[in-house]
Design a protein around this motif. Structure first.
Motif, mmCIF file in Angstrom:
data_model
loop_
_atom_site.group_PDB
_atom_site.id
_atom_site.type_symbol
_atom_site.label_atom_id
_atom_site.label_comp_id
_atom_site.label_asym_id
_atom_site.label_seq_id
_atom_site.Cartn_x
_atom_site.Cartn_y
_atom_site.Cartn_z
ATOM 1 N N ARG A 16 0.892 6.632 1.664
ATOM 2 C CA ARG A 16 2.179 6.548 2.367
ATOM 3 C C ARG A 16 2.424 5.087 2.775
ATOM 4 N N LEU A 17 1.354 4.409 3.197
ATOM 5 C CA LEU A 17 1.500 2.995 3.603
ATOM 6 C C LEU A 17 1.935 2.116 2.435
ATOM 7 N N ARG A 18 1.459 2.446 1.236
ATOM 8 C CA ARG A 18 1.778 1.604 0.067
ATOM 9 C C ARG A 18 3.255 1.685 -0.305
ATOM 10 N N ASP A 19 3.868 2.843 -0.004
ATOM 11 C CA ASP A 19 5.243 3.081 -0.426
ATOM 12 C C ASP A 19 6.183 2.187 0.394
ATOM 13 N N VAL A 20 6.942 1.324 -0.275
ATOM 14 C CA VAL A 20 7.819 0.396 0.459
ATOM 15 C C VAL A 20 8.938 1.127 1.197
ATOM 16 N N ARG A 21 9.159 2.408 0.845
ATOM 17 C CA ARG A 21 10.181 3.176 1.578
ATOM 18 C C ARG A 21 9.655 3.660 2.923
ATOM 19 N N THR A 22 8.375 3.491 3.178
ATOM 20 C CA THR A 22 7.813 3.821 4.499
ATOM 21 C C THR A 22 8.196 2.692 5.458
ATOM 22 N N ALA A 23 9.147 3.001 6.344
ATOM 23 C CA ALA A 23 9.686 1.968 7.251
ATOM 24 C C ALA A 23 8.682 1.652 8.360
ATOM 25 N N LEU A 195 -0.765 -3.086 -0.055
ATOM 26 C CA LEU A 195 0.455 -2.593 0.587
ATOM 27 C C LEU A 195 1.359 -3.728 1.033
ATOM 28 N N GLY A 196 1.030 -4.965 0.627
ATOM 29 C CA GLY A 196 1.796 -6.131 1.077
ATOM 30 C C GLY A 196 1.171 -6.696 2.338
ATOM 31 N N ASP A 197 1.996 -7.354 3.145
ATOM 32 C CA ASP A 197 1.503 -7.962 4.390
ATOM 33 C C ASP A 197 1.597 -6.915 5.505
ATOM 34 N N ALA A 198 0.446 -6.493 6.005
ATOM 35 C CA ALA A 198 0.416 -5.382 6.970
ATOM 36 C C ALA A 198 1.175 -5.734 8.254
ATOM 37 N N GLY A 199 1.021 -6.966 8.739
ATOM 38 C CA GLY A 199 1.724 -7.369 9.966
ATOM 39 C C GLY A 199 3.230 -7.326 9.764
#
Ligand code: PRP
Ligand code: URA
Length: 207
Positions: A16-23, A195-199
């Motif tokens: 779920r974290l990887r999905d960029v649609r997770t705001a 997942l990109g940049d977590a911060g």
């Protein structure tokens, strides 16, 4: 030693974290949830103490986690939702803070702020969601050891094999519990697939 979670719920939540649609709001809540599960996977490391409680049938001696011996230390910013999640389970644990920022050119971490309570005789739980090169976590652990920490556990969400290996090599006495180890680091020292940049994802600064 490091231990990657095999829990199917953890894997589901990491994806779920990887999905960029997770705001960002859901992203933080998901980190909170994963952190609570990964913390419970590290439970065997937490000391328990016989405590007398008052039950509906009178006093009873029970085994409770010795929460007063725990110090939770997130590496800010991205470690903040991990702290929030675990404090929901263990609200009386003490907390301290390290604020570190990785230089995106050199991937070297820099400590900007610290505020940690006394660490001697405590089980110190360092919280950093991302272990890319491992530099931030290694420096954070070095710092805590210099402050007197003798027993440190690391809880993490996502790592690259290179970073996890670097941390376990630099600090073989620290047990790492990590939700997921991904494939590799890319040329910019980001975790792939990651997942990109977590911060940025957590605090909505990526858009
Ligand atoms: C991220 C992450 C880790 C670090 C991992 O923080 O939260 O602390 O990078 O990279 P490393 O293993 O190569 O050191 P970042 O410096 O981006 O700061 P942030 O939490 O404020 O976004
Ligand atoms: N920090 C992050 O937030 N993500 C990465 O992939 C690497 C470092």
């Amino acid at each position: 030693m490091y231990k990657e979670s095999t829990n199917v719920v953890v894997k589901h939540l990491v994806n779920r974290l990887r999905d960029v649609r997770t705001a960002s709001n859901e992203f933080r809540l998901t980190i909170e949830e994963i952190s609570r599960i990964v913390a419970s996977e590290a439970l065997s490391e937490f000391k328990t103490i016989t405590t007398n409680i008052e039950t509906w049938q009178g006093p009873l001696d029970v085994e409770m986690i010795e929460v007063q011996k725990l110090v939770l230390i997130p590496i800010l910013r991205a470690g903040e939702p991990m702290l929030t999640g675990i404090l929901r389970t263990l609200p009386y644990a003490k907390s301290g803070f390290l604020a570190m920022k990785r230089d995106e050119e050199t991937a070297e971490s820099k400590l900007f702020y610290e505020n940690v309570p006394p660490l001697e005789d405590k089980t110190v739980i360092i919280l950093d969601p991302m272990v890319a090169t491992g530099g931030s976590l290694i420096d954070g652990i070095d710092y805590l050891k210099n402050k007197g920490a003798q027993k440190i556990i690391s809880l993490n969400i996502l790592g690259a094999p290179e970073g996890v290996e670097a941390v376990t090599k630099a600090h073989p006495d620290v047990n790492m519990y990590i939700a997921q180890i991904d494939e590799r680091l890319d040329e910019k020292k980001y975790i792939r697939p990651g997942l990109g940049d977590a911060g940025d994802r957590a605090f909505n600064t990526h858009i």
